[in-house]
Design an enzyme around this catalytic site. Sequence first.
Site, short mmCIF file in Angstrom:
data_model
loop_
_atom_site.label_atom_id
_atom_site.label_comp_id
_atom_site.label_asym_id
_atom_site.label_seq_id
_atom_site.Cartn_x
_atom_site.Cartn_y
_atom_site.Cartn_z
N ASP A 46 -11.86 35.97 -18.98
CA ASP A 46 -11.53 34.72 -19.68
C ASP A 46 -10.58 33.85 -18.83
O ASP A 46 -9.82 34.37 -18.03
CB ASP A 46 -10.89 35.05 -21.03
N HIS A 99 -16.01 28.44 -13.45
CA HIS A 99 -16.99 29.52 -13.59
C HIS A 99 -17.49 29.97 -12.21
O HIS A 99 -17.70 31.15 -11.98
CB HIS A 99 -18.17 29.07 -14.45
N ASN A 111 -20.64 31.56 -27.50
CA ASN A 111 -20.63 30.61 -26.37
C ASN A 111 -21.85 29.67 -26.37
O ASN A 111 -21.83 28.63 -25.72
CB ASN A 111 -20.55 31.34 -25.02
N ARG A 113 -21.14 25.97 -27.03
CA ARG A 113 -20.48 25.08 -26.05
C ARG A 113 -21.41 23.92 -25.71
O ARG A 113 -22.63 23.99 -25.95
CB ARG A 113 -20.12 25.87 -24.79
N ARG A 140 -7.09 38.84 -28.34
CA ARG A 140 -8.15 39.03 -29.32
C ARG A 140 -9.39 39.63 -28.65
O ARG A 140 -9.51 39.62 -27.43
CB ARG A 140 -8.51 37.72 -30.02
N SER A 158 -12.66 38.72 -29.57
CA SER A 158 -13.74 37.74 -29.47
C SER A 158 -15.14 38.37 -29.59
O SER A 158 -16.03 38.09 -28.79
CB SER A 158 -13.62 36.94 -28.16
C1 IPE Z 1 -14.92 35.50 -24.65
O1 IPE Z 1 -14.23 34.39 -24.19
C2 IPE Z 1 -16.32 35.49 -24.13
C3 IPE Z 1 -16.45 35.70 -22.69
C4 IPE Z 1 -15.49 35.94 -21.85
C5 IPE Z 1 -17.79 35.66 -22.20
P1 IPE Z 1 -14.14 33.04 -25.05
O2 IPE Z 1 -13.32 32.10 -24.27
O3 IPE Z 1 -15.49 32.59 -25.44
O4 IPE Z 1 -13.39 33.56 -26.35
P2 IPE Z 1 -12.46 32.76 -27.36
O5 IPE Z 1 -13.18 31.50 -27.71
O6 IPE Z 1 -11.18 32.51 -26.65
O7 IPE Z 1 -12.27 33.70 -28.50
C1 IPE Z 2 -14.60 32.61 -19.65
O1 IPE Z 2 -13.88 31.47 -19.36
C2 IPE Z 2 -16.06 32.49 -19.30
C3 IPE Z 2 -16.94 32.31 -20.47
C4 IPE Z 2 -16.59 32.38 -21.72
C5 IPE Z 2 -18.34 32.02 -20.18
P1 IPE Z 2 -13.75 30.28 -20.40
O2 IPE Z 2 -14.84 29.32 -20.14
O3 IPE Z 2 -13.67 30.79 -21.79
O4 IPE Z 2 -12.36 29.66 -19.97
P2 IPE Z 2 -11.23 29.11 -20.93
O5 IPE Z 2 -10.91 30.17 -21.90
O6 IPE Z 2 -11.81 27.89 -21.59
O7 IPE Z 2 -10.10 28.80 -20.02
MG MG Z 3 -12.13 31.35 -22.98
#
Ligand code: IPE
Ligand code: IPE
Ligand code: MG
Length: 242
Positions: A22, A39, A70, A73, A196, A198
């Site tokens: 994350d 990413h 996800n 998004r 968390r 998630s």
């Molecule tokens: C969890 O991260 C999912 C992945 C790392 C693929 P998220 O960024 O989606 O989780 P939340 O929204 O903080 O719970």
């Molecule tokens: C984790 O990074 C990758 C995925 C969930 C695909 P995030 O895209 O959730 O990055 P933040 O949490 O918004 O910084």
């Molecule tokens: Mg995230």
Amino acid sequence: MENRKRKTESGNAPTHVAIIMDGNGRWAEDRGLPRLKGHEEGARSVRAILRAAKKADVKYVTLYAFSTENWSRPKAEVDGLMKLLGHFMKRNAKELIEDKVRLRVMGQLERLPKKLQSQLEALMEKSAKDYERTLIIALSYGSRTEIAEAAKAIARKAAAGDLDPETVNEETVAQHLYLPDVPDPELMIRTSGELRLSNFLLWQLSYAELYVTDTYWPDFCEEQFFQALESFGQRGRRYGRI
Ligand code: IPE
Ligand code: IPE
Ligand code: MG
């Protein structure tokens, strides 16, 4: 202790490490870059951590790459992530095979772009022949869906008379999850400081040790992975005993 020996084959090192990768978006935003750049950088960390896991001889690594949530998004980010996953597989297929890593994927794969599905299937098949370690990608994955699907499969068997409902126990549920033969992770790492789960491996992480670091995933490197293993090695795992 008995339990620990059963679950941890390599002394104090975990057999299975699960990671919530994350913080890619915030890493990019801090630098005034588009989220997709974060990413992309995250993919470099994946390579570094796979190499570190090889050094540490961790037999199973599960990476949370994309959750069922996800999908909500913006389309551009989802499309970009799917493309990146395809590139990652293409670029790393050779190294995975050479390193004797078997690729497995868990999640609602039918929701993925067809091209990515066939790419993953080809690599899963190719890497399953001769392997020493396993890389599991949780992709389009949600733990509640996984458990609900298991409940459905059990209910179907019961309705068909193939299973006595009175015999359903923890083992029955575990046997109907996506990858029933994979041992539970002993260590779960989450980057970017969020405290968390998630919707990640809710059943399988019941007794995992948790390690959360504030580092964003693109900055997470070998040294930090070893720190997490070190921390794991110092934990007293009691499993409810004293
Ligand atoms: C969890 O991260 C999912 C992945 C790392 C693929 P998220 O960024 O989606 O989780 P939340 O929204 O903080 O719970
Ligand atoms: C984790 O990074 C990758 C995925 C969930 C695909 P995030 O895209 O959730 O990055 P933040 O949490 O918004 O910084
Ligand atoms: Mg995230």
